[in-house]
Design a protein around this motif. Sequence first.
Motif, mmCIF file in Angstrom:
data_model
loop_
_atom_site.group_PDB
_atom_site.id
_atom_site.type_symbol
_atom_site.label_atom_id
_atom_site.label_comp_id
_atom_site.label_asym_id
_atom_site.label_seq_id
_atom_site.Cartn_x
_atom_site.Cartn_y
_atom_site.Cartn_z
ATOM 1 N N GLY A 115 0.830 -1.199 0.000
ATOM 2 C CA GLY A 115 0.000 0.000 0.000
ATOM 3 C C GLY A 115 0.863 1.247 0.000
ATOM 4 O O GLY A 115 2.093 1.165 0.078
ATOM 5 N N PRO A 116 0.255 2.413 -0.092
ATOM 6 C CA PRO A 116 0.997 3.673 -0.104
ATOM 7 C C PRO A 116 1.852 3.826 1.155
ATOM 8 O O PRO A 116 1.447 3.398 2.241
ATOM 9 C CB PRO A 116 -0.112 4.732 -0.153
ATOM 10 N N VAL A 117 3.014 4.440 0.995
ATOM 11 C CA VAL A 117 3.933 4.600 2.120
ATOM 12 C C VAL A 117 3.298 5.395 3.261
ATOM 13 O O VAL A 117 3.666 5.216 4.424
ATOM 14 C CB VAL A 117 5.232 5.293 1.661
ATOM 15 N N GLN A 118 2.328 6.248 2.941
ATOM 16 C CA GLN A 118 1.684 7.040 3.994
ATOM 17 C C GLN A 118 0.904 6.156 4.962
ATOM 18 O O GLN A 118 0.773 6.485 6.140
ATOM 19 C CB GLN A 118 0.727 8.077 3.383
ATOM 20 N N ARG A 119 0.365 5.038 4.462
ATOM 21 C CA ARG A 119 -0.416 4.146 5.317
ATOM 22 C C ARG A 119 0.410 2.968 5.822
ATOM 23 O O ARG A 119 0.283 2.553 6.967
ATOM 24 C CB ARG A 119 -1.640 3.623 4.560
ATOM 25 N N LEU A 120 1.232 2.427 4.954
ATOM 26 C CA LEU A 120 2.015 1.245 5.306
ATOM 27 C C LEU A 120 3.453 1.669 5.612
ATOM 28 O O LEU A 120 4.368 1.454 4.826
ATOM 29 C CB LEU A 120 1.980 0.217 4.167
ATOM 30 N N ASP A 121 3.637 2.291 6.767
ATOM 31 C CA ASP A 121 4.977 2.678 7.187
ATOM 32 C C ASP A 121 5.493 1.676 8.212
ATOM 33 O O ASP A 121 4.808 0.708 8.554
ATOM 34 C CB ASP A 121 4.989 4.101 7.750
ATOM 35 N N GLU A 122 6.706 1.886 8.695
ATOM 36 C CA GLU A 122 7.309 0.920 9.611
ATOM 37 C C GLU A 122 6.546 0.810 10.924
ATOM 38 O O GLU A 122 6.579 -0.231 11.590
ATOM 39 C CB GLU A 122 8.766 1.297 9.866
ATOM 40 N N GLN A 123 5.860 1.884 11.330
ATOM 41 C CA GLN A 123 5.077 1.836 12.564
ATOM 42 C C GLN A 123 3.873 0.899 12.440
ATOM 43 O O GLN A 123 3.353 0.404 13.437
ATOM 44 C CB GLN A 123 4.600 3.243 12.947
ATOM 45 N N ALA A 124 3.435 0.657 11.198
ATOM 46 C CA ALA A 124 2.271 -0.204 10.969
ATOM 47 C C ALA A 124 2.644 -1.680 10.925
ATOM 48 O O ALA A 124 1.768 -2.550 10.967
ATOM 49 C CB ALA A 124 1.579 0.191 9.660
ATOM 50 N N VAL A 125 3.941 -1.979 10.833
ATOM 51 C CA VAL A 125 4.389 -3.362 10.669
ATOM 52 C C VAL A 125 3.896 -4.302 11.771
ATOM 53 O O VAL A 125 3.354 -5.377 11.468
ATOM 54 C CB VAL A 125 5.929 -3.431 10.552
ATOM 55 N N PRO A 126 4.057 -3.968 13.062
ATOM 56 C CA PRO A 126 3.649 -4.926 14.111
ATOM 57 C C PRO A 126 2.190 -5.366 14.025
ATOM 58 O O PRO A 126 1.887 -6.562 14.131
ATOM 59 C CB PRO A 126 3.925 -4.150 15.407
ATOM 60 N N LYS A 127 1.264 -4.423 13.825
ATOM 61 C CA LYS A 127 -0.154 -4.816 13.784
ATOM 62 C C LYS A 127 -0.481 -5.605 12.521
ATOM 63 O O LYS A 127 -1.349 -6.487 12.548
ATOM 64 C CB LYS A 127 -1.040 -3.582 13.884
ATOM 65 N N PHE A 128 0.202 -5.319 11.414
ATOM 66 C CA PHE A 128 -0.046 -6.067 10.189
ATOM 67 C C PHE A 128 0.564 -7.462 10.234
ATOM 68 O O PHE A 128 0.055 -8.395 9.612
ATOM 69 C CB PHE A 128 0.498 -5.302 8.983
#
Length: 246
Positions: A212-225
């Motif tokens: 997805g776009p970098v604005q939504r799928l950044d490194e902070q989103a990795v754990p929950k995904f």
Amino acid sequence: MLKSLSGALQLMRYFTAEQSVWGVRDLAAASGVHRAVVQRVLATFAEEGFLVQDELGRYALGLRWFELGEIVRHTLSPTDVVKPALSRLAQQTGETVFLSLLDGHEGLCLDMAHSGQPLRFSIEEGQRFALDTGSHGKAMLAFQSPALCDEVCRKARGHVVDRAALDAHLARIREAGWAYTSEEAVPGVSGLAIPLWSKDKRTVVGSLAIAGPVQRLDEQAVPKFLDALHEARQTVERAIGLIKRA
């Protein structure tokens, strides 16, 4: 006989998404096979429905390949099991989800589910991709032999591979068990992927990824995904004849 069959099938590999139509002369030049041999092979495949010929005499893949492809797709990825799992993952993450398998020195997108977002990453079923760029490819390449990695680097198209940087990234992927990349395969797009393992748990044969776009799928989103990816992997691996990693 078998050598002739192998040569004929090798010619079929030149029909790709990027080059889906071939004339006899052009295919002979590209393959290095004598024009008369190419003509016989293409004509034979056309007689059996594997190729079709246009008004200019050029050849394209016929519906017989589609029929066989559907058999393979449903064998490797049972739609009634995999599709719901991919769709559920796409809903949980809000991003595009795709299942890929290792095929030689490339990856092959086998199945996917689109995000409901207006801005989303798009990949097509049946699309091939390089293994040295993007999380979906690197999640597979990290667990392959050095010889395959050498081949991937040697056959890289349109870019020069920094082997030291690639090896370092692959080592981090092996240690973590997942791959994250940002704007490697497509500008403005990030990806997160986990490997799919063989029945004996010794070989990685595919990957399950979200993009997805970098604005939504950044490194902070990795754990929950990651939690959602691991949950989906259990279903997907069983459905395609794999076994979840212990």
